[in-house]
Scaffold this motif. Structure first.
Motif, PDB file in Angstrom:
ATOM      1  N   GLY A 118       0.847  -1.188   0.000  1.00 50.95           N
ATOM      2  CA  GLY A 118       0.000   0.000   0.000  1.00 50.95           C
ATOM      3  C   GLY A 118       0.879   1.233   0.000  1.00 50.95           C
ATOM      4  O   GLY A 118       2.052   1.171  -0.376  1.00 50.95           O
ATOM      5  N   PHE A 119       0.338   2.377   0.437  1.00 47.38           N
ATOM      6  CA  PHE A 119       1.148   3.593   0.505  1.00 47.38           C
ATOM      7  C   PHE A 119       0.828   4.382   1.769  1.00 47.38           C
ATOM      8  O   PHE A 119      -0.242   4.240   2.371  1.00 47.38           O
ATOM      9  CB  PHE A 119       0.970   4.461  -0.753  1.00 47.38           C
ATOM     10  N   PHE A 120       1.797   5.215   2.162  1.00 48.63           N
ATOM     11  CA  PHE A 120       1.674   6.024   3.370  1.00 48.63           C
ATOM     12  C   PHE A 120       0.951   7.334   3.073  1.00 48.63           C
ATOM     13  O   PHE A 120       1.097   7.920   1.993  1.00 48.63           O
ATOM     14  CB  PHE A 120       3.053   6.343   3.951  1.00 48.63           C
ATOM     15  N   MET A 121       0.197   7.784   4.057  1.00 50.46           N
ATOM     16  CA  MET A 121      -0.472   9.077   4.007  1.00 50.46           C
ATOM     17  C   MET A 121       0.090   9.937   5.138  1.00 50.46           C
ATOM     18  O   MET A 121      -0.152   9.645   6.313  1.00 50.46           O
ATOM     19  CB  MET A 121      -1.984   8.903   4.143  1.00 50.46           C
ATOM     20  N   ILE A 122       0.866  10.943   4.785  1.00 49.04           N
ATOM     21  CA  ILE A 122       1.490  11.816   5.777  1.00 49.04           C
ATOM     22  C   ILE A 122       0.552  13.000   6.015  1.00 49.04           C
ATOM     23  O   ILE A 122       0.220  13.738   5.087  1.00 49.04           O
ATOM     24  CB  ILE A 122       2.863  12.305   5.292  1.00 49.04           C
ATOM     25  N   LYS A 142      -8.434  -2.050   0.630  1.00 46.47           N
ATOM     26  CA  LYS A 142      -8.940  -0.767   0.124  1.00 46.47           C
ATOM     27  C   LYS A 142      -9.436   0.121   1.264  1.00 46.47           C
ATOM     28  O   LYS A 142     -10.418   0.851   1.137  1.00 46.47           O
ATOM     29  CB  LYS A 142     -10.048  -0.988  -0.911  1.00 46.47           C
ATOM     30  N   ALA A 143      -8.714   0.053   2.365  1.00 40.68           N
ATOM     31  CA  ALA A 143      -9.075   0.827   3.559  1.00 40.68           C
ATOM     32  C   ALA A 143      -7.857   1.566   4.092  1.00 40.68           C
ATOM     33  O   ALA A 143      -6.709   1.201   3.795  1.00 40.68           O
ATOM     34  CB  ALA A 143      -9.643  -0.091   4.638  1.00 40.68           C
ATOM     35  N   LYS A 420     -12.031   7.590 -12.408  1.00 38.90           N
ATOM     36  CA  LYS A 420     -11.916   7.309 -10.973  1.00 38.90           C
ATOM     37  C   LYS A 420     -12.036   5.808 -10.741  1.00 38.90           C
ATOM     38  O   LYS A 420     -12.980   5.174 -11.203  1.00 38.90           O
ATOM     39  CB  LYS A 420     -12.966   8.065 -10.177  1.00 38.90           C
ATOM     40  N   THR A 421     -11.069   5.237 -10.021  1.00 37.34           N
ATOM     41  CA  THR A 421     -11.045   3.798  -9.790  1.00 37.34           C
ATOM     42  C   THR A 421     -11.315   3.405  -8.348  1.00 37.34           C
ATOM     43  O   THR A 421     -11.454   2.221  -8.046  1.00 37.34           O
ATOM     44  CB  THR A 421      -9.682   3.222 -10.219  1.00 37.34           C
ATOM     45  N   GLY A 422     -11.378   4.384  -7.450  1.00 38.98           N
ATOM     46  CA  GLY A 422     -11.630   4.061  -6.051  1.00 38.98           C
ATOM     47  C   GLY A 422     -11.603   5.309  -5.199  1.00 38.98           C
ATOM     48  O   GLY A 422     -11.269   6.403  -5.662  1.00 38.98           O
ATOM     49  N   GLY A 423     -11.952   5.125  -3.940  1.00 41.34           N
ATOM     50  CA  GLY A 423     -11.935   6.253  -3.021  1.00 41.34           C
ATOM     51  C   GLY A 423     -12.373   5.850  -1.632  1.00 41.34           C
ATOM     52  O   GLY A 423     -13.062   4.844  -1.449  1.00 41.34           O
ATOM     53  N   VAL A 424     -11.928   6.629  -0.647  1.00 39.30           N
ATOM     54  CA  VAL A 424     -12.304   6.407   0.749  1.00 39.30           C
ATOM     55  C   VAL A 424     -12.630   7.761   1.367  1.00 39.30           C
ATOM     56  O   VAL A 424     -11.849   8.711   1.239  1.00 39.30           O
ATOM     57  CB  VAL A 424     -11.168   5.746   1.559  1.00 39.30           C
ATOM     58  N   SER A 425     -13.766   7.853   2.033  1.00 33.45           N
ATOM     59  CA  SER A 425     -14.125   9.060   2.786  1.00 33.45           C
ATOM     60  C   SER A 425     -13.857   8.806   4.266  1.00 33.45           C
ATOM     61  O   SER A 425     -14.136   7.711   4.774  1.00 33.45           O
ATOM     62  CB  SER A 425     -15.597   9.403   2.567  1.00 33.45           C
ATOM     63  N   PHE A 426     -13.319   9.798   4.959  1.00 35.50           N
ATOM     64  CA  PHE A 426     -13.050   9.631   6.385  1.00 35.50           C
ATOM     65  C   PHE A 426     -13.115  10.990   7.086  1.00 35.50           C
ATOM     66  O   PHE A 426     -12.978  12.039   6.442  1.00 35.50           O
ATOM     67  CB  PHE A 426     -11.699   8.948   6.622  1.00 35.50           C
ATOM     68  N   SER A 427     -13.319  10.944   8.389  1.00 33.18           N
ATOM     69  CA  SER A 427     -13.525  12.166   9.160  1.00 33.18           C
ATOM     70  C   SER A 427     -12.394  12.385  10.152  1.00 33.18           C
ATOM     71  O   SER A 427     -11.807  11.440  10.681  1.00 33.18           O
ATOM     72  CB  SER A 427     -14.861  12.085   9.918  1.00 33.18           C
ATOM     73  N   GLY A 428     -12.106  13.658  10.410  1.00 37.06           N
ATOM     74  CA  GLY A 428     -11.082  14.018  11.380  1.00 37.06           C
ATOM     75  C   GLY A 428     -10.229  15.157  10.872  1.00 37.06           C
ATOM     76  O   GLY A 428     -10.116  15.381   9.660  1.00 37.06           O
TER      77      GLY A 428
END
Length: 439
Positions: A118-122, A142-143, A420-428
């Motif tokens: 996967g990959f890092f999200m800084i 995919k999370a 668009k091939t994917g996506g994740v929505s998140f809160s914070g």
């Protein structure tokens, strides 16, 4: 004649006896075991997970089994559960045997590091309320997994809370995390994320980005020039002469280092002497590096490429105003895939909705490659290229103020088509800075 008849009769009796014996042996015949399907298989898993491997034999009666991992015996059951302790490639062989013979089945297993697939999200973090964080987007689930650095290193942190984590990169299989505003520079194993070294947080630190000169040395940009860094001891070794003020993005290509200065634009530094050999003024956004070893930057309404061998500069009409981020620095909103360049049309800090793709023809800049919909706007670098998946990775928040910044989206787009091939929505209140991809 009687003698001949006697011998013929004897041969006939012997032949009948042989036939009877043969029939009896056929009744006792044992067929060797048969594997269902292919006999050489491949699979992957991540450290910490288990993989149940089957013998793929339907009739298991009167069989003995032997499982080996890289030649070492590990089990005699008909199934085997593999739980690796290290990353790498493993050859697992199963041998099934009965009186009729034996058969072999091979599994070639690649084991990913805990944070490899996967990959890092800084994330820079919510200034004054908490430190930056490191997330991880996992390809198979995919999370997004949140705050993984402090989970792996419960006795470590990225404080002070007044600092912001703005940059990350992988050097020599190590993930470097670089903080602004009195924060630390942290080195962790790129696969396990276990911390190994750091420059401690302290007043006066104001780091931006880092690039390796070789396996032992690096350059660390800051709000007050460029510092030399010994990678083995994680100790600073003075500054580059003649480079002052805020310096941000930095890359090394061939024998040159390219650094972006708030005051002077692009600084071209000889990697052997560390002397500035050339300055390209008015550039505010960088850097992308294409496979032809050209370095890309932007300023005003121009996109430029710099030949990393000759240092020749070519200008392309961008068609819109390029903005940097010196007021509240984050990495540049520009990236490359093969010999194509992606650049975001940001506002004066972040907040853009359009991403352009330059393919070598100025006509490709006539219209956006991707346009974000609804209230989505880019934040931080906003865009990055994932070579393993040929994907443009896009980070957004909602436009506006306050609670809008807690609405996050990670979008994935095919870098060729823009679909668009994917996506994740998140809160914070994460405030995404940059994506970092395994090499």
């Amino acid at each position: 004649m009687k003698t001949q008849f006697f011998f013929r009769h004897l041969i006939a009796i012997a032949s009948l006896a042989t036939l009877i014996i043969s029939c009896n042996n056929d009744d006792d015949f044992t067929a060797p075991p048969v594997i269902s399907g292919e006999q050489q298989l491949k699979d992957t898993l991540t450290i910490g997970k288990t993989l149940r491997l089957s013998s793929r034999i339907k009739d298991r009666s009167n069989l003995s089994f032997q499982w080996t991992v890289d030649g070492k015996g590990v089990s005699s059951d008909s199934v085997y559960t593999f739980k690796p302790e290290t990353r790498g490639d493993f050859k697992i062989e199963m041998t099934a045997k009965n009186n009729g013979g034996d058969v072999k089945l091979t599994y070639d297993i690649h084991t990913w590091g805990a944070y490899e697939n996967g990959f890092f999200m800084i994330n820079e973090g919510w200034y004054g309320h908490g430190t930056g964080t490191v997330g991880f987007y996992r390809y198979d689930t995919k999370a997004i997994e949140d705050s993984i650095f402090v989970k792996v290193n419960p006795d470590k942190n990225l404080k002070p809370e007044s600092s912001t984590l703005e940059f990350g990169t992988i050097i020599n299989k190590k993930l470097f995390l670089v903080s602004k505003a009195a924060g630390p520079v942290v080195v962790a194993d790129a696969y396990s994320l276990k911390e190994e070294k750091r420059i401690p947080a302290q007043a006066g630190n104001d780091w931006r980005a880092i690039v390796a000169i070789d396996e032992n040395q690096a350059l660390l940009t800051s709000g007050k020039g460029i510092f030399k860094l010994n990678l083995n001891a994680m100790e600073l070794n003075g500054q580059l002469e003649g480079v002052t003020g805020q310096v941000g993005d930095i890359v090394k290509v061939n024998n040159y280092i390219f650094a972006l200065s708030a005051a002077k634009g692009v600084l071209v530094i000889n990697a052997a002497t560390l002397a500035v050999e050339k300055t390209i003024s008015s550039m505010v956004l960088g850097f992308a590096v294409t496979e032809d070893k050209k370095v890309w930057a932007a300023g005003g309404t121009k996109l430029i490429n710099i030949d990393s061998n000759t240092l020749e500069v070519k200008e392309i009409a961008l068609g819109f105003q390029a903005y940097g981020s010196w007021g509240a620095w984050h990495p540049g909103s520009i990236t490359a895939a093969q010999n194509d360049v992606f650049i975001a049309r940001n506002a004066s800090f972040s907040g853009g909705k359009e991403i352009y793709k330059y393919t070598g023809d100025v006509a490709s800049l006539a219209r956006p490659f991707i346009t974000l919909t609804g209230v989505n706007i880019l934040y931080g670098a906003g865009i990055g290229y994932d070579k393993k998946k040929n994907t443009l990775v896009v980070n957004t928040v909602d436009s506006g103020f306050g609670a809008n910044f807690a609405n996050n989206n990670l979008y994935l787009f095919n870098a060729d088509s823009g679909a668009k091939t994917g996506g994740v929505s998140f809160s914070g209140y994460y405030f995404p800075a940059v994506s970092v991809f395994q090499q």
